[in-house]
Design an enzyme around this catalytic site. Structure first.
Site, PDB file in Angstrom:
ATOM      1  N   HIS A  84       0.843  -1.202   0.000  1.00 17.18           N
ATOM      2  CA  HIS A  84       0.000   0.000   0.000  1.00 17.18           C
ATOM      3  C   HIS A  84       0.876   1.250   0.000  1.00 17.18           C
ATOM      4  O   HIS A  84       1.720   1.420   0.882  1.00 17.18           O
ATOM      5  CB  HIS A  84      -0.910   0.022   1.239  1.00 17.18           C
ATOM      6  CG  HIS A  84      -2.079  -0.915   1.133  1.00 17.18           C
ATOM      7  ND1 HIS A  84      -3.288  -0.661   1.713  1.00 17.18           N
ATOM      8  CD2 HIS A  84      -2.207  -2.092   0.484  1.00 17.18           C
ATOM      9  CE1 HIS A  84      -4.123  -1.649   1.424  1.00 17.18           C
ATOM     10  NE2 HIS A  84      -3.486  -2.538   0.696  1.00 17.18           N
TER      11      HIS A  84
ATOM     12  N   TYR B  96      -9.511   5.541   6.915  1.00 17.91           N
ATOM     13  CA  TYR B  96      -9.622   5.946   8.324  1.00 17.91           C
ATOM     14  C   TYR B  96     -10.709   7.020   8.392  1.00 17.91           C
ATOM     15  O   TYR B  96     -10.629   8.032   7.687  1.00 17.91           O
ATOM     16  CB  TYR B  96      -8.305   6.534   8.832  1.00 17.91           C
ATOM     17  CG  TYR B  96      -7.210   5.504   9.047  1.00 17.91           C
ATOM     18  CD1 TYR B  96      -7.028   4.905  10.293  1.00 17.91           C
ATOM     19  CD2 TYR B  96      -6.349   5.141   8.012  1.00 17.91           C
ATOM     20  CE1 TYR B  96      -6.018   3.973  10.503  1.00 17.91           C
ATOM     21  CE2 TYR B  96      -5.340   4.199   8.218  1.00 17.91           C
ATOM     22  CZ  TYR B  96      -5.183   3.624   9.462  1.00 17.91           C
ATOM     23  OH  TYR B  96      -4.191   2.700   9.661  1.00 17.91           O
TER      24      TYR B  96
ATOM     25  N   PRO C 136      -4.401   1.031  18.707  1.00 19.69           N
ATOM     26  CA  PRO C 136      -4.129   0.426  17.393  1.00 19.69           C
ATOM     27  C   PRO C 136      -4.188   1.382  16.201  1.00 19.69           C
ATOM     28  O   PRO C 136      -3.793   0.989  15.102  1.00 19.69           O
ATOM     29  CB  PRO C 136      -5.229  -0.641  17.265  1.00 19.69           C
ATOM     30  CG  PRO C 136      -6.326  -0.173  18.153  1.00 19.69           C
ATOM     31  CD  PRO C 136      -5.670   0.570  19.281  1.00 19.69           C
TER      32      PRO C 136
ATOM     33  N   LYS D  42       0.975   0.405  15.036  1.00 22.95           N
ATOM     34  CA  LYS D  42       2.412   0.416  15.361  1.00 22.95           C
ATOM     35  C   LYS D  42       2.863  -0.750  16.265  1.00 22.95           C
ATOM     36  O   LYS D  42       4.068  -0.973  16.437  1.00 22.95           O
ATOM     37  CB  LYS D  42       2.782   1.736  16.054  1.00 22.95           C
ATOM     38  CG  LYS D  42       2.725   2.921  15.121  1.00 22.95           C
ATOM     39  CD  LYS D  42       3.841   2.879  14.100  1.00 22.95           C
ATOM     40  CE  LYS D  42       3.690   3.884  13.011  1.00 22.95           C
ATOM     41  NZ  LYS D  42       4.072   3.391  11.699  1.00 22.95           N
TER      42      LYS D  42
ATOM     43  N   TYR E 122       3.641   7.222   9.575  1.00 23.36           N
ATOM     44  CA  TYR E 122       2.877   6.016   9.219  1.00 23.36           C
ATOM     45  C   TYR E 122       3.801   4.948   8.620  1.00 23.36           C
ATOM     46  O   TYR E 122       3.698   3.778   8.981  1.00 23.36           O
ATOM     47  CB  TYR E 122       1.761   6.382   8.236  1.00 23.36           C
ATOM     48  CG  TYR E 122       0.689   5.320   8.135  1.00 23.36           C
ATOM     49  CD1 TYR E 122      -0.461   5.388   8.910  1.00 23.36           C
ATOM     50  CD2 TYR E 122       0.832   4.244   7.261  1.00 23.36           C
ATOM     51  CE1 TYR E 122      -1.451   4.414   8.817  1.00 23.36           C
ATOM     52  CE2 TYR E 122      -0.153   3.263   7.164  1.00 23.36           C
ATOM     53  CZ  TYR E 122      -1.288   3.358   7.941  1.00 23.36           C
ATOM     54  OH  TYR E 122      -2.256   2.381   7.851  1.00 23.36           O
TER      55      TYR E 122
END
Ligand code: APR
Ligand code: PHB
Length: 397
Positions: free
Chosen positions: A75, A204, A296, A300, A388
């Protein structure tokens, strides 16, 4: 009592313990793993599934990366949905070529377990009453009961990879431990289903009804989450109620593409930020969830566990091959620097994306404005993207 001897006794056969076992094997260091549960129980846990490049590299180094490369989904971006509209964060472009791989933690664990078994490395499953002893001396020991017999493992070091509820952190002298904790006033209700993902990347969602996340495991298996009150139970949520609530938090395009089906797993996880300092007590080292928990959001947890374990392997190699204790002495500080960076990011991303009724309408406005800044400022997007995709292993050194 029967006693065996090894160099490193590892408590816990989750991803941390298994990866450490594999990295030590590659370095020619002997280890025994002692695990309270059965292999089937360890594999029944469903957790996040986003691997940073650093974690992929470590799985390759451990010799268990083949299936991840075959089946993992690369991704290069993800969507943020707020105020009913979606905005893509192009991680790959922002970070000049970095990606993450979506590959379930259960699969990582399975690959590590299979490799350990294929190499005939010793793991004691269903070990009862595991205890750690004498780690303030040069001759630590781990004891456990199995089939009614007491066994001891004499070792040079103990690696506490036994998760948040394990025995290792609890055995550190209380006066030497400082714990930092924040418990969030909501949980994540997760559903796994054999349906195609709603979108080819993750979404998200910040909604006034609460956070939602659209994730995936493969082209035919989806993972979805909803922010729910901590007082809810999974049994209370029928599949129909779950899908209906998810629709209320998604944009019209996502709703049009959403394929629903029976859940094959449904559970509620609490959200917590937690750090133990230090991460070493004499010859006892904590790694992974035994030392720290992140909420979550941003996935990570496993990535942090993997880098702890890499630093630990490096410290043991220095000890055995170079007769230096420098890595051992630096272990805790080295891990904690990275841990706090990931803790900060996970707390921030959680605070940005979830609904906090106690912050009132102005709280929602602040979130909307920050999200607007993030998606329309390259500096804002880059900060999110670089956290990220994860820090390099030796950042700042
Ligand atoms: N004795 C032996 N084993 C124990 C004991 C004990 N007293 N207590 C716990 N264990 C085992 C658990 O059964 C589990 O298999 O230790 C293992 C710890 O595994 P995890 O909880 O998965 O922790 P860790 O390996 O550090 O994994 C970190 O998992 O929880 C996620 O988000 C987290 O992704 C991160 C990763
Ligand atoms: C998951 O797929 O379980 C997942 C993905 C991303 C997250 C958290 C969980 O941030």
């Amino acid at each position: 009592m029967s006693t065996t001897r090894t160099q490193v006794a590892i408590v816990g056969a989750g991803p941390s313990g298994l990866l450490l076992g594999q990295l030590l094997f590659k370095a020619g260091i002997d280890a025994v793993i002692v695990e309270r549960q059965s292999p089937a129980h360890v594999l029944s846990r469903i957790r996040a599934g986003v691997l940073e490049q650093v974690t992929m590299d470590l799985l390759d180094e451990a010799g268990v990366g083949q299936r991840m490369h075959r089946e993992g989904l690369i991704h290069g971006g993800f969507d943020l949905l707020f105020k009913g509209a979606r905005h893509r964060i192009d991680m790959n472009q922002l970070t000049r070529g970095k990606n993450v791989v979506v590959y379930g933690q259960t699969e990582v664990t399975r690959d590590l377990m299979d490799a350990r078994q294929a190499q005939g490395l010793p793991t004691v499953y269903e070990a009862d009453k595991v205890q750690v002893h004498d780690f303030d001396s040069a001759k630590p020991r781990v004891t456990y009961e199995k089939d009614g017999q007491t066994h001891a493992i004499a070792c040079d070091f103990i690696a506490g990879c036994d998760g948040f509820h394990g025995v290792c952190r609890a055995s550190a002298p209380p006066s030497a431990v400082k714990e930092y904790e924040k418990v969030y006033p909501f949980g994540w209700l997760g559903v796994l289903s054999d349906t195609p993902p709603v979108h080819h990347e993750l979404i998200y969602v910040n909604s006034t009804r609460g956070f939602a996340l659209c994730s995936q495991r493969s082209a035919t298996r989806s993972r979805y989450y909803l922010q729910v009150p901590t007082t809810d139970t999974a049994a209370q949520w029928s599949d129909e109620a779950f899908w209906a609530e998810l629709r209320l938090r998604l944009d019209p395009e996502a709703c049009a593409h959403l394929v629903t089906g029976p859940s094959i797993e449904k559970s509620i996880a609490p959200l917590r930020s937690f750090v133990t300092e230090p991460m070493r007590f004499g010859r006892l080292f904590l790694a992974g969830d035994a030392a720290h928990i992140v909420p979550p959001t941003g996935a990570k947890g496993l990535n942090l566990a993997a880098t702890d374990v890499k630093y630990l392997q490096a410290a043991f190699i220095e000890f055995y091959a170079e007769h230096s204790q420098a890595g051992i002495h630096a272990y805790s500080e080295r891990c904690l620097r990275r841990v706090w960076r990931a803790e900060r990011f996970s707390w921030w991303f959680t605070s940005l994306m979830h609904h906090f009724p106690e912050n009132g309408e102005i709280g929602q406005k602040f979130q909307d404005a920050e999200l607007d800044y993030l998606v329309h400022s390259e500096a804002g997007s880059l900060s999110l993207a670089e956290n990220y995709v994860g820090l390099p292993l030796n950042f700042g050194e």
